[in-house]
Design a protein around this motif. Structure first.
Motif, PDB file in Angstrom:
ATOM      1  N   VAL A  45       1.977  10.641   2.349  1.00 16.41           N
ATOM      2  CA  VAL A  45       0.731  10.037   2.824  1.00 16.41           C
ATOM      3  C   VAL A  45       1.044   9.068   3.965  1.00 16.41           C
ATOM      4  CG1 VAL A  45      -1.303   8.669   2.161  1.00 16.41           C
ATOM      5  CG2 VAL A  45      -0.229  10.226   0.496  1.00 16.41           C
ATOM      6  N   THR A  46       2.088   8.261   3.796  1.00 14.52           N
ATOM      7  CA  THR A  46       2.348   7.157   4.733  1.00 14.52           C
ATOM      8  C   THR A  46       3.254   7.540   5.900  1.00 14.52           C
ATOM      9  OG1 THR A  46       4.072   6.409   3.197  1.00 14.52           O
ATOM     10  CG2 THR A  46       1.921   5.357   3.023  1.00 14.52           C
ATOM     11  N   GLY A  47       4.182   8.475   5.709  1.00 15.48           N
ATOM     12  CA  GLY A  47       5.016   8.980   6.809  1.00 15.48           C
ATOM     13  C   GLY A  47       5.886   7.933   7.480  1.00 15.48           C
ATOM     14  N   GLY A  48       6.140   8.119   8.783  1.00 17.54           N
ATOM     15  CA  GLY A  48       6.841   7.132   9.596  1.00 17.54           C
ATOM     16  C   GLY A  48       8.314   6.966   9.261  1.00 17.54           C
ATOM     17  N   ASP A  49       8.863   5.826   9.729  1.00 20.36           N
ATOM     18  CA  ASP A  49      10.287   5.542   9.563  1.00 20.36           C
ATOM     19  C   ASP A  49      10.710   5.473   8.103  1.00 20.36           C
ATOM     20  OD1 ASP A  49      10.816   5.453  12.165  1.00 20.36           O
ATOM     21  OD2 ASP A  49      10.995   3.254  12.325  1.00 20.36           O
ATOM     22  N   ALA A  50       9.834   4.948   7.269  1.00 19.53           N
ATOM     23  CA  ALA A  50      10.186   4.814   5.856  1.00 19.53           C
ATOM     24  C   ALA A  50      10.436   6.196   5.251  1.00 19.53           C
ATOM     25  CB  ALA A  50       9.079   4.093   5.096  1.00 19.53           C
ATOM     26  N   LEU A  51       9.616   7.167   5.625  1.00 21.75           N
ATOM     27  CA  LEU A  51       9.804   8.540   5.144  1.00 21.75           C
ATOM     28  C   LEU A  51      11.155   9.084   5.620  1.00 21.75           C
ATOM     29  CD1 LEU A  51       9.239  11.510   4.305  1.00 21.75           C
ATOM     30  CD2 LEU A  51       7.692  11.682   6.235  1.00 21.75           C
ATOM     31  N   VAL A  52      11.455   8.900   6.890  1.00 27.89           N
ATOM     32  CA  VAL A  52      12.706   9.428   7.450  1.00 27.89           C
ATOM     33  C   VAL A  52      13.911   8.772   6.773  1.00 27.89           C
ATOM     34  CG1 VAL A  52      14.107   9.560   9.558  1.00 27.89           C
ATOM     35  CG2 VAL A  52      11.631  10.018   9.654  1.00 27.89           C
ATOM     36  N   GLN A  53      13.859   7.461   6.633  1.00 26.25           N
ATOM     37  CA  GLN A  53      15.006   6.753   6.054  1.00 26.25           C
ATOM     38  C   GLN A  53      15.225   7.111   4.595  1.00 26.25           C
ATOM     39  OE1 GLN A  53      14.592   2.561   6.887  1.00 26.25           O
ATOM     40  NE2 GLN A  53      14.499   3.016   9.096  1.00 26.25           N
ATOM     41  N   GLU A  54      14.147   7.173   3.838  1.00 23.28           N
ATOM     42  CA  GLU A  54      14.282   7.488   2.405  1.00 23.28           C
ATOM     43  C   GLU A  54      14.754   8.935   2.218  1.00 23.28           C
ATOM     44  OE1 GLU A  54      14.531   6.549  -1.472  1.00 23.28           O
ATOM     45  OE2 GLU A  54      14.273   5.184   0.215  1.00 23.28           O
TER      46      GLU A  54
ATOM     47  N   THR B 283       0.085  14.874  -3.091  1.00 27.10           N
ATOM     48  CA  THR B 283      -1.312  14.541  -3.415  1.00 27.10           C
ATOM     49  C   THR B 283      -2.268  15.045  -2.320  1.00 27.10           C
ATOM     50  OG1 THR B 283      -0.867  12.360  -2.439  1.00 27.10           O
ATOM     51  CG2 THR B 283      -0.726  12.535  -4.835  1.00 27.10           C
ATOM     52  N   PRO B 284      -3.551  15.208  -2.658  1.00 29.60           N
ATOM     53  CA  PRO B 284      -4.509  15.764  -1.699  1.00 29.60           C
ATOM     54  C   PRO B 284      -4.653  14.941  -0.414  1.00 29.60           C
ATOM     55  CG  PRO B 284      -5.443  15.774  -3.917  1.00 29.60           C
ATOM     56  CD  PRO B 284      -4.150  15.028  -4.003  1.00 29.60           C
ATOM     57  N   ASP B 285      -4.360  13.634  -0.471  1.00 28.23           N
ATOM     58  CA  ASP B 285      -4.505  12.789   0.725  1.00 28.23           C
ATOM     59  C   ASP B 285      -3.271  12.821   1.628  1.00 28.23           C
ATOM     60  OD1 ASP B 285      -3.028  11.529  -1.241  1.00 28.23           O
ATOM     61  OD2 ASP B 285      -3.823   9.528  -0.858  1.00 28.23           O
ATOM     62  N   ALA B 286      -2.278  13.658   1.316  1.00 29.81           N
ATOM     63  CA  ALA B 286      -1.074  13.746   2.149  1.00 29.81           C
ATOM     64  C   ALA B 286      -1.401  14.350   3.512  1.00 29.81           C
ATOM     65  CB  ALA B 286      -0.022  14.595   1.447  1.00 29.81           C
ATOM     66  N   ASP B 287      -0.582  13.985   4.520  1.00 27.44           N
ATOM     67  CA  ASP B 287      -0.757  14.505   5.875  1.00 27.44           C
ATOM     68  C   ASP B 287       0.238  15.660   6.080  1.00 27.44           C
ATOM     69  OD1 ASP B 287      -0.729  15.016   8.587  1.00 27.44           O
ATOM     70  OD2 ASP B 287      -0.649  12.894   9.183  1.00 27.44           O
ATOM     71  N   PRO B 288      -0.257  16.856   6.381  1.00 27.34           N
ATOM     72  CA  PRO B 288       0.656  18.002   6.570  1.00 27.34           C
ATOM     73  C   PRO B 288       1.764  17.740   7.599  1.00 27.34           C
ATOM     74  CG  PRO B 288      -1.630  18.760   6.504  1.00 27.34           C
ATOM     75  CD  PRO B 288      -1.668  17.257   6.494  1.00 27.34           C
ATOM     76  N   GLU B 289       1.505  16.859   8.575  1.00 30.64           N
ATOM     77  CA  GLU B 289       2.536  16.509   9.574  1.00 30.64           C
ATOM     78  C   GLU B 289       3.725  15.805   8.925  1.00 30.64           C
ATOM     79  OE1 GLU B 289       2.929  16.929  12.874  1.00 30.64           O
ATOM     80  OE2 GLU B 289       1.173  18.249  12.844  1.00 30.64           O
ATOM     81  N   ASN B 290       3.451  14.995   7.900  1.00 24.72           N
ATOM     82  CA  ASN B 290       4.540  14.277   7.240  1.00 24.72           C
ATOM     83  C   ASN B 290       5.454  15.229   6.472  1.00 24.72           C
ATOM     84  OD1 ASN B 290       3.685  11.823   8.215  1.00 24.72           O
ATOM     85  ND2 ASN B 290       2.375  11.401   6.434  1.00 24.72           N
ATOM     86  N   VAL B 291       4.898  16.321   5.976  1.00 27.64           N
ATOM     87  CA  VAL B 291       5.721  17.327   5.299  1.00 27.64           C
ATOM     88  C   VAL B 291       6.703  17.935   6.314  1.00 27.64           C
ATOM     89  CG1 VAL B 291       5.698  19.516   4.030  1.00 27.64           C
ATOM     90  CG2 VAL B 291       3.911  17.803   3.613  1.00 27.64           C
ATOM     91  N   GLN B 292       6.185  18.221   7.512  1.00 22.12           N
ATOM     92  CA  GLN B 292       7.062  18.771   8.550  1.00 22.12           C
ATOM     93  C   GLN B 292       8.149  17.764   8.941  1.00 22.12           C
ATOM     94  OE1 GLN B 292       6.686  22.097   9.810  1.00 22.12           O
ATOM     95  NE2 GLN B 292       8.806  21.548  10.289  1.00 22.12           N
ATOM     96  N   LEU B 293       7.776  16.490   9.024  1.00 19.00           N
ATOM     97  CA  LEU B 293       8.757  15.447   9.353  1.00 19.00           C
ATOM     98  C   LEU B 293       9.861  15.374   8.288  1.00 19.00           C
ATOM     99  CD1 LEU B 293       9.706  13.028  11.078  1.00 19.00           C
ATOM    100  CD2 LEU B 293       8.007  11.603   9.879  1.00 19.00           C
ATOM    101  N   MET B 294       9.478  15.480   7.027  1.00 18.35           N
ATOM    102  CA  MET B 294      10.464  15.481   5.940  1.00 18.35           C
ATOM    103  C   MET B 294      11.423  16.672   6.079  1.00 18.35           C
ATOM    104  SD  MET B 294       9.726  16.120   1.893  1.00 18.35           S
ATOM    105  CE  MET B 294       9.320  17.851   2.089  1.00 18.35           C
ATOM    106  N   ILE B 295      10.858  17.839   6.329  1.00 16.34           N
ATOM    107  CA  ILE B 295      11.680  19.045   6.430  1.00 16.34           C
ATOM    108  C   ILE B 295      12.647  18.932   7.618  1.00 16.34           C
ATOM    109  CG2 ILE B 295      11.612  21.543   6.912  1.00 16.34           C
ATOM    110  CD1 ILE B 295       8.903  21.577   5.379  1.00 16.34           C
ATOM    111  N   ASP B 296      12.129  18.490   8.762  1.00 17.13           N
ATOM    112  CA  ASP B 296      12.983  18.344   9.949  1.00 17.13           C
ATOM    113  C   ASP B 296      14.094  17.323   9.700  1.00 17.13           C
ATOM    114  OD1 ASP B 296      11.322  20.148  11.176  1.00 17.13           O
ATOM    115  OD2 ASP B 296      10.275  18.677  12.425  1.00 17.13           O
TER     116      ASP B 296
END
Ligand SMILES: Cc1c2[nH]c(c1CCC(=O)O)Cc1[nH]c(c(CCC(=O)O)c1C)Cc1[nH]c(c(CCC(=O)O)c1C)Cc1[nH]c(c(C)c1CCC(=O)O)C2
Length: 346
Positions: free
Chosen positions: A295-304, A326-339
């Motif tokens: 949901v929140t994305g950003g640097d915290a997602l990348v670092q964790e 969760t339903p409020d997740a941003d599909p872009e953040n999923v791509q960021l996690m995968i990358d």
């Protein structure tokens, strides 16, 4: 075949340079294409029992993201329904079921081997997927674990502390034990059929294991998981099994041995370093990233994400969330996690 399937390699104990990835609830409401197909099906249960459309939503996140694993689209509550419980979903609230709290209600349930007519559409979905998935993608079947399924069957809905199930367990062990046994046997038959239809891995969701204290945890989470896994291993010795006793805490450390699972899925309640030290030496691990990062994305997602990949890099690891997206997740953040996991960004 196994050679190209990174999830099967990790489950066999191999340490890979990049962990394979999939995500709990990867087919779900955060994706616009899921919402469109669900609208076409009418409602959630109609989607589960429509093999073409259920296969379609299972494939959507594979097309969009190229996940290494694909989990069958269905629900853990289809087994209670196949045993004869009424099941419906209330929009915005969740599942509702007819309750089992008396001997008469227990005795009215169908026998464990009478579930297959009802569940035939699910087996058909698995057959479609095993034809249509890319050859490098591993097909994962699943079921709920007996305690978690029992909590819904006893309360007739989700409950914050599983109070009604604890009450029946303590006050009417005869009915409670009979229900646990019926679910255990039905789950063995259900997963056996998913494997025969083409599931290459199966996963057991014990989402409410964490509310079982002391010896109750061993008796009602670990022991039924062990029974199901040993029965499935006797029939399908080469099919890997993932167990997810959510909320197990320090008890995650001995669950490979205690349940016989090839992989233990971990929630976000323990650190990746602790998992590397105490769980991964016993076999493959999966999970741990907080779903809220989607949901929140950003640097915290990348670092964790990087921290989990690094901490678990010395043993078999499948990258996943600690619980469903969760339903409020941003599909872009999923791509960021995968990358980030694959090292193809930043
Ligand atoms: C407890 C539990 C259930 N179902 C499940 C669990 C165990 C895992 C966990 O702890 O999350 C498991 C489940 N549910 C679903 C899957 C499909 C595979 C996947 O993508 O992971 C799986 C593996 C689809 C679903 N199951 C459900 C949805 C949302 C339904 C919709 O489209 O409205 C999906 C995609 C509905 C469901 N099903 C259940 C609840 C409590 C709800 C309502 C919650 C909500 O509304 O968000 C029961």
């Amino acid at each position: 075949m196994t050679k190209n399937k990174t999830i099967l390699r990790a489950l066999a104990g191999e340490t890979l340079p990049t962990p394979p990835i999939w995500m709990m609830r990867q087919a779900g409401r955060y994706l616009p294409e899921y919402r469109a197909t669900r609208a076409k099906a009418g409602d959630f249960l109609s989607l589960c029992y429509n093999p073409e459309l259920a296969a379609e939503v299972t494939l959507q996140p594979i097309r969009r993201y190229g996940f290494d694993g694909s989990i069958l689209f269905a629900d853990i509550l289809l087994v209670p329904q196949a045993l004869g419980a009424d099941l419906w979903f209330v929009t915005g609230e969740g599942p509702r079921l007819s309750t089992i709290t008396t001997k008469a209600e227990m005795e009215a349930l169908k026998p464990a081997d009478a579930i297959h007519d009802h569940l035939a559409p699910i087996y058909e979905t698995v057959r479609i997927l095993s034809r249509e998935l890319p050859e490098e993608t591993t097909l994962i079947g699943f079921a709920g674990a007996p305690w978690t399924v029992a909590t819904y069957m006893i309360a007739g809905k989700g409950t914050p502390d599983q109070g009604p199930a604890h009450a029946l367990k303590d006050e009417n062990p005869e009915v409670f034990d009979a229900l646990m046994e019926r679910i255990t046997l039905a789950t063995i038959e259900y997963l056996d059929m998913q494997i025969q239809a083409g599931a290459e891995v199966v996963k057991l969701f014990d989402s409410w294991a964490g509310s079982l204290q002391g010896t109750d945890f061993d008796r009602y989470s670990t022991e039924p998981l062990r029974q199901i896994i040993s029965a499935l291993k006797a029939r399908h010795p080469h099919v890997p099994i993932i167990a997810f006793p959510r909320g197990a805490g320090a008890r995650f450390a001995n669950l490979h041995a205690a349940t016989g699972a090839d992989c233990i899925a971990i929630d976000d309640g323990v650190s990746a370093e602790w998992v590397a030290e105490h769980v991964q030496p016993n076999g493959c691990v999966q999970g741990n990233l907080k779903s809220s990062h989607m949901v929140t994305g950003g640097d915290a997602l990348v670092q964790e994400t990087r921290a989990i990949v690094d901490a678990l890099s010395k043993g078999p690891h499948i990258f996943n969330l600690g619980h469903g997206i969760t339903p409020d997740a941003d599909p872009e953040n999923v791509q960021l996690m995968i990358d980030t996991v694959r090292g193809t960004r930043g």
